[in-house]
Design a protein around this motif. Structure first.
Motif, PDB file in Angstrom:
ATOM      1  N   MET A 197       0.832  -1.209   0.000  1.00  0.00           N
ATOM      2  CA  MET A 197       0.000   0.000   0.000  1.00  0.00           C
ATOM      3  C   MET A 197       0.868   1.261   0.000  1.00  0.00           C
ATOM      4  N   GLU A 198       1.957   1.236   0.757  1.00  0.00           N
ATOM      5  CA  GLU A 198       2.861   2.392   0.791  1.00  0.00           C
ATOM      6  C   GLU A 198       3.505   2.627  -0.572  1.00  0.00           C
ATOM      7  N   ILE A 199       3.834   1.536  -1.267  1.00  0.00           N
ATOM      8  CA  ILE A 199       4.407   1.665  -2.617  1.00  0.00           C
ATOM      9  C   ILE A 199       3.411   2.328  -3.560  1.00  0.00           C
ATOM     10  N   VAL A 200       2.132   1.905  -3.451  1.00  0.00           N
ATOM     11  CA  VAL A 200       1.084   2.529  -4.269  1.00  0.00           C
ATOM     12  C   VAL A 200       1.000   4.018  -3.966  1.00  0.00           C
ATOM     13  N   SER A 201       1.042   4.384  -2.679  1.00  0.00           N
ATOM     14  CA  SER A 201       0.976   5.782  -2.270  1.00  0.00           C
ATOM     15  C   SER A 201       2.154   6.581  -2.835  1.00  0.00           C
ATOM     16  N   ILE A 202       3.343   6.005  -2.790  1.00  0.00           N
ATOM     17  CA  ILE A 202       4.536   6.688  -3.318  1.00  0.00           C
ATOM     18  C   ILE A 202       4.415   6.911  -4.824  1.00  0.00           C
ATOM     19  N   ILE A 203       3.965   5.880  -5.547  1.00  0.00           N
ATOM     20  CA  ILE A 203       3.814   5.998  -7.004  1.00  0.00           C
ATOM     21  C   ILE A 203       2.800   7.080  -7.365  1.00  0.00           C
ATOM     22  N   ILE A 204       1.672   7.094  -6.660  1.00  0.00           N
ATOM     23  CA  ILE A 204       0.638   8.115  -6.905  1.00  0.00           C
ATOM     24  C   ILE A 204       1.202   9.510  -6.649  1.00  0.00           C
ATOM     25  N   THR A 205       1.949   9.652  -5.558  1.00  0.00           N
ATOM     26  CA  THR A 205       2.537  10.957  -5.218  1.00  0.00           C
ATOM     27  C   THR A 205       3.517  11.418  -6.298  1.00  0.00           C
ATOM     28  N   ILE A 206       4.359  10.504  -6.780  1.00  0.00           N
ATOM     29  CA  ILE A 206       5.324  10.851  -7.832  1.00  0.00           C
ATOM     30  C   ILE A 206       4.608  11.293  -9.106  1.00  0.00           C
ATOM     31  N   ILE A 207       3.561  10.568  -9.484  1.00  0.00           N
ATOM     32  CA  ILE A 207       2.802  10.926 -10.695  1.00  0.00           C
ATOM     33  C   ILE A 207       2.173  12.309 -10.547  1.00  0.00           C
ATOM     34  N   ILE A 208       1.602  12.585  -9.361  1.00  0.00           N
ATOM     35  CA  ILE A 208       0.956  13.887  -9.137  1.00  0.00           C
ATOM     36  C   ILE A 208       1.988  15.012  -9.207  1.00  0.00           C
ATOM     37  N   PHE A 209       3.149  14.814  -8.593  1.00  0.00           N
ATOM     38  CA  PHE A 209       4.181  15.848  -8.658  1.00  0.00           C
ATOM     39  C   PHE A 209       4.681  16.043 -10.092  1.00  0.00           C
ATOM     40  N   TYR A 210       4.721  14.973 -10.856  1.00  0.00           N
ATOM     41  CA  TYR A 210       5.118  15.095 -12.264  1.00  0.00           C
ATOM     42  C   TYR A 210       4.076  15.924 -13.037  1.00  0.00           C
ATOM     43  N   LEU A 211       2.799  15.664 -12.753  1.00  0.00           N
ATOM     44  CA  LEU A 211       1.732  16.437 -13.408  1.00  0.00           C
ATOM     45  C   LEU A 211       1.785  17.907 -13.003  1.00  0.00           C
ATOM     46  N   ILE A 212       2.097  18.170 -11.728  1.00  0.00           N
ATOM     47  CA  ILE A 212       2.240  19.561 -11.282  1.00  0.00           C
ATOM     48  C   ILE A 212       3.366  20.259 -12.046  1.00  0.00           C
ATOM     49  N   TYR A 213       4.481  19.542 -12.194  1.00  0.00           N
ATOM     50  CA  TYR A 213       5.642  20.097 -12.887  1.00  0.00           C
ATOM     51  C   TYR A 213       5.317  20.407 -14.353  1.00  0.00           C
TER      52      TYR A 213
END
Length: 373
Positions: free
Chosen positions: A226-242
């Motif tokens: 579950m933590e891995i899923v959370s990390i992946i989602i966070t990385i994708i969101i930060f990429y979209l922000i960028y």
């Protein structure tokens, strides 16, 4: 219901309102706007959030003792009614294990749902909706993360409950085993089987340790996944922000707010993961205690009715009591009595003795026809 509502309101204030005010403050600072009113609002919301947490803690402290008392008194009444007729057949280890654990487990289940699980799920959904409002693409990714979390929980819930149930069943058996041995210390000492008893208990604890390890390992793997899923989602969101900022498709103020909400979002996902482990452990225990609770439903009134329907009139013995080649086991793996031959003449008194677990009680129960041969 009030307890749950206070939780939800407090989390909404903390997640959405505080994030919105922080964004306004940071935007005001960059534009040189007077932010005095915003700071006052921020302080007030902080005060309301902390008052909400205080009320929540007060209600928790108020509810738990009353709930615990109610369940203990109800259980005690059931036990007194249940064993009015056959009180000599009490399995003290079995009863004490359930009597000590059920009253604390039921309130824990309800409060775990009201205090943590349901509020955190609602809060993470609010975060997802708010992110959807701020940026549709980021909001969609956030909801994908929520769906993945829920999918992992649903796919693992049955196996998790079974492992927890197995763990608690062994713990219950462990308590019953110790209770039985402590009640038979005289036989253990007089037969000189102290070392045998120690080795048998060590073997039992090895089984308990193995089951506990399986349960903890399974829970840890789920939490890590579950933590891995959370990390992946966070990385994708930060990429979209960028990429959105690079293409001038998002305001700086919205970036600040998205990051603040995302902080709460990931925090709530982590809490859901941790609460899942605790919740499954509670459900596993309650599933294991079903047998005890169902047994308590049969009160002395039920027993008396059954006894009146199945009364066995006493008969006069005309000859000896004989056991010819009698064997008996509670399960096929370990016979308690093996090819017993004995004759007791009418009017004769005999003594039956032996080490703990040698079958004395089973022999008497067979003699009284508690079990069919």
């Amino acid at each position: 219901i009030g307890y749950l509502l206070i939780n939800i309101i407090t989390l909404c204030l903390e997640t959405v309102v505080l994030s919105y005010i922080w964004r306004s403050i940071l935007t005001g600072i960059t534009k040189g706007i007077n932010i005095y009113d915003l700071i006052i609002r921020l302080v007030l919301v902080f005060i309301f959030v902390n008052i909400g947490y205080c009320i929540r803690s007060y209600l928790y402290d108020l509810i738990v003792p009353k709930f615990n008392k109610f369940i203990r008194v109800s259980l005690y009444d059931l036990i007194i009614d249940r064993y009015e007729v056959d009180y000599k057949e009490l399995n003290l280890g079995y009863i004490l294990h359930n009597f000590n654990n059920i009253p604390s487990t039921f309130p824990k289940l309800i409060l775990e749902l009201m205090y943590e699980y349901i509020p955190n799920i609602i809060a993470v959904l609010i975060c997802g909706i708010f992110l959807l409002y701020l940026n549709p693409m980021i909001g969609v990714i956030a909801f994908v993360g929520i769906i993945l979390y829920i999918g992992i929980i649903i796919s693992q819930i049955n196996e998790s409950i079974d492992l927890s149930n197995k763990d608690h069943s062994l713990a219950r058996y462990d308590n019953e085993y110790i209770q039985d041995k402590l009640n038979n210390l005289f036989n253990i000492y007089t037969s000189g089987t102290e070392n045998i008893e120690k080795n048998e208990y060590n073997d039992l604890e090895i089984r308990v340790e193995k089951t506990m390890f399986e349960n903890i390992s399974f829970s840890t793997k789920n939490s890590v996944f579950m933590e891995i899923v959370s990390i992946i989602i966070t990385i994708i969101i930060f990429y979209l922000i960028y990429t959105s900022y690079k293409n001038h498709n998002i305001k700086v103020s919205n970036i600040i707010m998205i990051i603040l909400v995302l902080t709460y979002y990931t925090s709530y996902l982590t809490r859901i993961s941790n609460n899942f482990v605790s919740l499954i452990d509670i459900i596993g225990y309650l599933k294991q205690s079903d047998e005890f609770l169902n047994e308590m439903k049969y009160t002395s009134k039920n027993q008396n009715e059954n006894e009146n329907q199945n009364t066995i009139l006493p008969i006069s013995l005309s000859g000896p009591i004989e056991f010819n080649n009698v064997s008996f086991s509670y399960n096929s793996d370990s016979p308690v009595l093996n090819i017993i031959n004995i004759t007791i003449d009418k009017g004769k008194k005999i003594a039956i003795f032996g080490k703990s677990g040698s079958g004395k009680t089973t022999y008497i129960k067979l003699l009284l026809e508690y079990y069919e041969l």
